[in-house]
Design an enzyme around this catalytic site. Structure first.
Site, PDB file in Angstrom:
ATOM      1  N   CYS A   1      10.927   8.806   0.995  1.00  0.00           N
ATOM      2  CA  CYS A   1      10.752   9.342  -0.358  1.00  0.00           C
ATOM      3  C   CYS A   1      11.164  10.797  -0.270  1.00  0.00           C
ATOM      4  O   CYS A   1      10.465  11.615   0.313  1.00  0.00           O
ATOM      5  CB  CYS A   1       9.309   9.230  -0.852  1.00  0.00           C
ATOM      6  SG  CYS A   1       9.061  10.074  -2.442  1.00  0.00           S
TER       7      CYS A   1
ATOM      8  N   CYS B   1       8.678  13.234  -2.775  1.00  0.00           N
ATOM      9  CA  CYS B   1       7.310  13.564  -2.364  1.00  0.00           C
ATOM     10  C   CYS B   1       6.860  12.609  -1.267  1.00  0.00           C
ATOM     11  O   CYS B   1       7.162  12.841  -0.101  1.00  0.00           O
ATOM     12  CB  CYS B   1       6.351  13.565  -3.551  1.00  0.00           C
ATOM     13  SG  CYS B   1       6.392  12.099  -4.600  1.00  0.00           S
ATOM     14  N   SER B   2       6.190  11.534  -1.605  1.00  0.00           N
ATOM     15  CA  SER B   2       5.645  10.659  -0.575  1.00  0.00           C
ATOM     16  C   SER B   2       5.360   9.274  -1.138  1.00  0.00           C
ATOM     17  O   SER B   2       4.410   8.633  -0.728  1.00  0.00           O
ATOM     18  CB  SER B   2       4.365  11.274  -0.010  1.00  0.00           C
ATOM     19  OG  SER B   2       3.521  11.663  -1.082  1.00  0.00           O
ATOM     20  N   CYS B   3       6.173   8.825  -2.090  1.00  0.00           N
ATOM     21  CA  CYS B   3       5.984   7.483  -2.655  1.00  0.00           C
ATOM     22  C   CYS B   3       6.088   6.461  -1.539  1.00  0.00           C
ATOM     23  O   CYS B   3       6.972   6.553  -0.679  1.00  0.00           O
ATOM     24  CB  CYS B   3       7.040   7.208  -3.728  1.00  0.00           C
ATOM     25  SG  CYS B   3       6.939   8.341  -5.126  1.00  0.00           S
TER      26      CYS B   3
END
Lengths: 188, 114
Positions: free
Chosen positions: A92, A95-97
């Site tokens: 991702c 961000c941090s999906c």
């Protein structure tokens, strides 16, 4: 940080926007019940059952939900099948999906700036650093997750596992193999 | 699980500290309650993560900042309100004997400060 978090919670509970008991229940779920074992079950079933694998290819969201794993944010899932000549890698960049419902919360490196940028720029080198060395002719496909769409890599079934049942197969599936930064374990 | 020296798993547990779990769960619940969409959240988090520590160690610090900012933009809280309550919780924590639960009532300045 702890005080600031408590401050936000005080405000939110005071306004009736969150229920403290529901917050605690959610934490308990993520600390104990949601993790990569869910995804391993999906992968093992795909290895065992060609019709389930086909369902995963055509509608991963529904196929995964049939095992009881649904995303909390209404996000869609897509299954990425590794095969001879193709290896999938998930990142991702924003961000941090991450596919929480099947893998739990992401490892620290997945959220780190170097992984988020380098996985796209130089995936072969990044994979090498994870110990994943692929033949030069293998195509590496990098998939950038979003808030709406998350990916689960379906690694190739390890050799000499024809006699294993679904549970034994699931035990071979590592978290990293479902992100693309690892392979399943060899049978013991 | 990863054995890579380049990409170590720094953290065995899901959350390194309780407040990280708390801020995570608050965010999920607010999204479920319709206060913001997950796309809005991803965008807010993405902005805060620009310039994050290379080893990912300040991830939840930035998560908290992102939530803070989003709540202000959504008019759920004002920066002053958040700051005042944060200081009250800090005073309460300092005034609470070790091993006892921290309660906002333990803030020695009490309601007068807020």
């Amino acid at each position: 940080m702890a005080a600031r978090t408590r401050a936000l919670e005080t405000i939110l509970v005071g306004k009736g926007l969150v229920d403290p008991a529901a917050v605690d229940a959610l934490i308990e779920t993520y600390e104990t019940r949601v993790g990569p074992r869910n995804g391993a079950r999906v992968v093992a079933k795909a290895w065992m059952d060609p019709s389930f694998a086909q369902w995963l290819r055509s509608d991963a969201t529904a196929a995964i939900a049939s095992l009881g794993y649904s995303g909390r944010q209404g996000e869609h899932m897509r299954a990425l099948f590794n095969g001879d000549g193709v290896h999938n890698l998930v990142v991702c960049t924003l961000c941090s999906c991450y596919p929480w419902s099947v893998l739990g919360l992401p490892p620290v490196w997945y959220k780190s700036p170097p992984y988020r940028s380098r996985a796209v720029i130089d995936p072969r080198r990044v994979l090498g650093e994870f110990g994943v060395v692929l033949p030069a002719e293998t195509r590496i496909e990098v998939w950038d997750s979003t808030a709406e769409l998350r990916y689960l890599v379906i690694p190739q079934r390890p050799p000499n596992t024809d006699d294993l049942d679904e549970e034994q197969l699931a035990a071979l599936v590592t978290r990293d193999s479902m992100i693309g930064t690892g392979f399943p374990r060899a049978r013991p | 699980m990863s054995q890579s020296e380049y990409w170590p798993d720094l953290q065995e547990a899901t959350f390194a500290e309780p407040w990280q779990a708390q801020v995570f769960a608050l965010t999920v619940k607010l999204n479920e309650g319709g206060i913001f969409s997950w796309s809005e959240w991803s965008e807010a988090l993405g902005k805060e993560l620009a310039g994050a520590a290379q080893d990912g160690s300040d991830y939840y610090e930035r998560w908290l900042l992102a939530l803070d900012g989003l709540l202000v933009r959504k008019h759920v809280a004002t920066p002053a309100q958040i700051q005042d309550l944060t200081e009250a919780w800090q005073r309460a924590a300092e005034a609470t004997p070790h091993g006892k639960p921290i309660l906002l009532e333990n803030d020695p300045l009490g309601e007068a400060s807020r």
